[in-house]
Design an enzyme around this catalytic site. Structure first.
Site, PDB file in Angstrom:
ATOM      1  N   MET A 121       8.723 -12.580  -1.553  1.00  0.00           N
ATOM      2  CA  MET A 121       9.304 -13.432  -2.710  1.00  0.00           C
ATOM      3  C   MET A 121      10.434 -14.233  -2.309  1.00  0.00           C
ATOM      4  O   MET A 121      11.448 -14.256  -2.366  1.00  0.00           O
ATOM      5  CB  MET A 121       9.937 -12.265  -3.350  1.00  0.00           C
ATOM      6  CG  MET A 121       9.394 -11.382  -4.174  1.00  0.00           C
ATOM      7  SD  MET A 121      10.282 -10.062  -5.117  1.00  0.00           S
ATOM      8  CE  MET A 121      10.173  -8.585  -3.790  1.00  0.00           C
ATOM      9  N   GLY A 135      14.517  -0.428  -9.604  1.00  0.00           N
ATOM     10  CA  GLY A 135      15.009   0.154 -10.781  1.00  0.00           C
ATOM     11  C   GLY A 135      14.802  -0.273 -12.024  1.00  0.00           C
ATOM     12  O   GLY A 135      15.412   0.159 -13.102  1.00  0.00           O
ATOM     13  N   GLY A 189       9.090   2.756  -5.653  1.00  0.00           N
ATOM     14  CA  GLY A 189      10.328   2.974  -5.025  1.00  0.00           C
ATOM     15  C   GLY A 189      11.040   4.079  -5.204  1.00  0.00           C
ATOM     16  O   GLY A 189      10.787   5.330  -4.381  1.00  0.00           O
ATOM     17  N   MET A 195      12.837 -10.924   0.133  1.00  0.00           N
ATOM     18  CA  MET A 195      13.483 -11.623  -0.985  1.00  0.00           C
ATOM     19  C   MET A 195      14.598 -12.491  -0.100  1.00  0.00           C
ATOM     20  O   MET A 195      15.378 -12.142   0.621  1.00  0.00           O
ATOM     21  CB  MET A 195      14.200 -10.652  -1.932  1.00  0.00           C
ATOM     22  CG  MET A 195      13.174  -9.885  -2.514  1.00  0.00           C
ATOM     23  SD  MET A 195      13.802  -8.905  -3.914  1.00  0.00           S
ATOM     24  CE  MET A 195      14.873  -7.561  -3.184  1.00  0.00           C
ATOM     25  N   ASP A 232       9.324  -5.553   0.822  1.00  0.00           N
ATOM     26  CA  ASP A 232       9.589  -6.659  -0.256  1.00  0.00           C
ATOM     27  C   ASP A 232      10.818  -7.530   0.456  1.00  0.00           C
ATOM     28  O   ASP A 232      11.736  -7.328   0.896  1.00  0.00           O
ATOM     29  CB  ASP A 232      10.598  -6.278  -1.327  1.00  0.00           C
ATOM     30  CG  ASP A 232       9.316  -5.263  -2.408  1.00  0.00           C
ATOM     31  OD1 ASP A 232       8.565  -5.980  -2.856  1.00  0.00           O
ATOM     32  OD2 ASP A 232       9.834  -4.114  -2.684  1.00  0.00           O
ATOM     33  N   HIS A 261       5.392  -8.313   0.919  1.00  0.00           N
ATOM     34  CA  HIS A 261       5.280  -8.980  -0.362  1.00  0.00           C
ATOM     35  C   HIS A 261       6.379 -10.127  -0.017  1.00  0.00           C
ATOM     36  O   HIS A 261       7.495  -9.669  -0.227  1.00  0.00           O
ATOM     37  CB  HIS A 261       5.615  -8.175  -1.516  1.00  0.00           C
ATOM     38  CG  HIS A 261       5.958  -8.814  -2.741  1.00  0.00           C
ATOM     39  ND1 HIS A 261       6.482  -8.243  -3.912  1.00  0.00           N
ATOM     40  CD2 HIS A 261       5.578 -10.093  -3.114  1.00  0.00           C
ATOM     41  CE1 HIS A 261       6.359  -9.089  -4.903  1.00  0.00           C
ATOM     42  NE2 HIS A 261       6.176 -10.261  -4.443  1.00  0.00           N
ATOM     43  N   MET A 309       3.053  -7.997 -11.016  1.00  0.00           N
ATOM     44  CA  MET A 309       4.587  -7.362 -11.231  1.00  0.00           C
ATOM     45  C   MET A 309       4.709  -7.075 -12.695  1.00  0.00           C
ATOM     46  O   MET A 309       4.514  -7.834 -13.452  1.00  0.00           O
ATOM     47  CB  MET A 309       5.388  -8.635 -10.989  1.00  0.00           C
ATOM     48  CG  MET A 309       5.441  -9.086  -9.287  1.00  0.00           C
ATOM     49  SD  MET A 309       5.745  -7.723  -8.055  1.00  0.00           S
ATOM     50  CE  MET A 309       7.364  -7.470  -8.898  1.00  0.00           C
ATOM     51  N   HIS A 350       5.191  -0.701   1.580  1.00  0.00           N
ATOM     52  CA  HIS A 350       5.397  -1.942   0.847  1.00  0.00           C
ATOM     53  C   HIS A 350       6.934  -2.477   1.300  1.00  0.00           C
ATOM     54  O   HIS A 350       7.772  -1.921   1.007  1.00  0.00           O
ATOM     55  CB  HIS A 350       5.324  -1.887  -0.581  1.00  0.00           C
ATOM     56  CG  HIS A 350       5.382  -2.890  -1.392  1.00  0.00           C
ATOM     57  ND1 HIS A 350       4.390  -3.874  -1.623  1.00  0.00           N
ATOM     58  CD2 HIS A 350       6.191  -3.682  -2.055  1.00  0.00           C
ATOM     59  CE1 HIS A 350       4.508  -4.614  -2.299  1.00  0.00           C
ATOM     60  NE2 HIS A 350       5.907  -4.692  -2.648  1.00  0.00           N
ATOM     61  N   SER A 390       7.946   1.385  -1.461  1.00  0.00           N
ATOM     62  CA  SER A 390       8.834   0.204  -1.196  1.00  0.00           C
ATOM     63  C   SER A 390      10.004   0.892  -0.357  1.00  0.00           C
ATOM     64  O   SER A 390      10.855   1.476  -0.849  1.00  0.00           O
ATOM     65  CB  SER A 390       9.190  -0.247  -2.713  1.00  0.00           C
ATOM     66  OG  SER A 390       9.869  -1.367  -2.223  1.00  0.00           O
ATOM     67  N   ASP A 402       3.634  -3.270  -9.176  1.00  0.00           N
ATOM     68  CA  ASP A 402       4.690  -2.746  -8.530  1.00  0.00           C
ATOM     69  C   ASP A 402       5.584  -3.409  -9.576  1.00  0.00           C
ATOM     70  O   ASP A 402       5.768  -4.418 -10.573  1.00  0.00           O
ATOM     71  CB  ASP A 402       4.902  -4.057  -7.433  1.00  0.00           C
ATOM     72  CG  ASP A 402       6.254  -3.761  -6.754  1.00  0.00           C
ATOM     73  OD1 ASP A 402       6.842  -2.746  -7.174  1.00  0.00           O
ATOM     74  OD2 ASP A 402       6.684  -4.690  -5.788  1.00  0.00           O
ATOM     75  N   GLY A 403       6.560  -2.269  -9.792  1.00  0.00           N
ATOM     76  CA  GLY A 403       7.480  -2.467 -10.972  1.00  0.00           C
ATOM     77  C   GLY A 403       7.669  -1.382 -11.959  1.00  0.00           C
ATOM     78  O   GLY A 403       6.885  -1.446 -12.636  1.00  0.00           O
ATOM     79  N   GLY A 404       8.619  -0.504 -11.636  1.00  0.00           N
ATOM     80  CA  GLY A 404       8.739   0.609 -12.712  1.00  0.00           C
ATOM     81  C   GLY A 404       7.792   1.583 -12.831  1.00  0.00           C
ATOM     82  O   GLY A 404       7.229   2.171 -13.775  1.00  0.00           O
TER      83      GLY A 404
END
Length: 218
Positions: free
Chosen positions: A69, A146, A198, A38, A36, A67, A138, A34, A9, A176-178
Site C-alpha cells: 500500500m 479493525g 487480523g 503502508m 501490509d 501487500h 479490499m 500477510h 495479517s 482482506d478487511g473485516g
C-alpha cells in the site's frame, strides 16, 4: 475451487514478539503470512518495510504474502523480493503502468497480485490476467485494521470468481478487511479462496481454533 487458505495479517500481532507470533500462527495451521506495507502517503498509516520482512523470514517457511500500500511501488519491488516475499501485490493506482509492474514482479521470480480498493472496478484486470497470480479484494478502505466489512464487495468477489473461471487460469481470489467468523462464510460463498484475517486470528485466545473456524470448520 481449491481449499480455503487463511493468511493472518501481521498488523494485528503483538509487535513486541513478532517472531514468536509468526511461529505460533504457523503451528496453528495458517497457510500464508500477510504483510501490509503502508507508507503514510498512499494510505493514512505507516507500518514497516523490507527490513522487517527479511528479519521474519528466518522464523517461518510459510509463503510471505506482501501487500504493498505504497506509491510509487515500482522502486521497492526488488527490495521486497530480496527480503523474502513469495507473493507481491500492488494497487493499480500505485503507478502508471500496472502491466509493467506485474512483469517486474514475475521477472524477480515472485508471484504477482493486483489489489482492488472498494471503488476500483474489476475491468482494470481485463488485460493483465495472464500476469496475475492473485486478485485481492479490499472489503474495507485500506490503511487501518479493525474496520467493518463492506458487504457491497460481495458482488465484486462473485464477479471476479466468474472472470477467473472463464479465463481458465490458476488465480487465487483473496479478501482482506473485516473478515471474521461471521463474514468469512459470505466471502467463501461468493468465491474467495484466501482470507486475510487480523484480529480474528491474533485477537483470539486459540489461534488454531480461529483459523479452523474461518475455514468453515473444515
Amino acid at each position: 475451487m481449491s481449499a480455503i487458505r487463511i493468511a493472518p495479517s501481521l498488523l494485528a500481532a503483538d509487535f513486541a514478539r513478532l517472531g514468536e507470533e509468526v511461529r505460533a500462527i504457523e503451528a496453528a495451521g495458517a497457510d500464508w503470512l500477510h504483510l501490509d506495507i503502508m507508507d503514510g502517503h498512499f494510505v493514512p498509516n505507516i507500518s514497516f518495510g523490507p527490513g522487517l520482512v527479511k528479519a521474519l523470514r528466518k522464523h517461518s517457511a510459510m509463503p510471505f504474502d506482501v501487500h504493498l500500500m505504497i506509491a510509487p511501488a515500482d522502486p521497492y519491488l526488488a527490495a521486497f523480493a530480496e527480503a523474502g516475499a513469495d507473493l507481491i501485490s500492488l494497487h493499480p493506482e500505485a503507478g502508471p503502468h500496472l502491466h509493467r509492474s506485474l512483469q517486474t514482479i514475475r521477472a524477480l521470480g515472485k508471484k504477482a497480485g493486483v489489489v482492488l480498493n472498494p471503488a476500483t472496478p474489476i475491468e482494470c484486470l481485463a488485460h493483465v490476467l495472464d500476469l496475475t497470480d492473485l486478485i485481492l479484494v479490499m472489503s474495507v478502505n485500506p490503511g487501518f485494521g479493525g474496520q467493518s466489512f463492506l458487504a457491497s464487495q460481495l458482488p465484486k468477489i462473485a464477479a471476479l470468481r466468474r472472470m477467473i473461471t472463464e479465463s481458465g487460469r490458476d488465480i487465487a481470489l483473496q479478501v482482506d478487511g473485516g473478515v471474521t467468523l461471521k463474514t468469512a462464510p459470505d466471502c467463501i460463498a461468493a468465491g474467495a479462496d484466501v482470507l486475510v484475517a487480523g484480529t480474528a486470528v491474533f485477537g483470539a485466545p486459540d489461534y488454531a481454533q480461529a483459523i479452523t473456524g474461518l475455514r468453515g470448520g473444515a
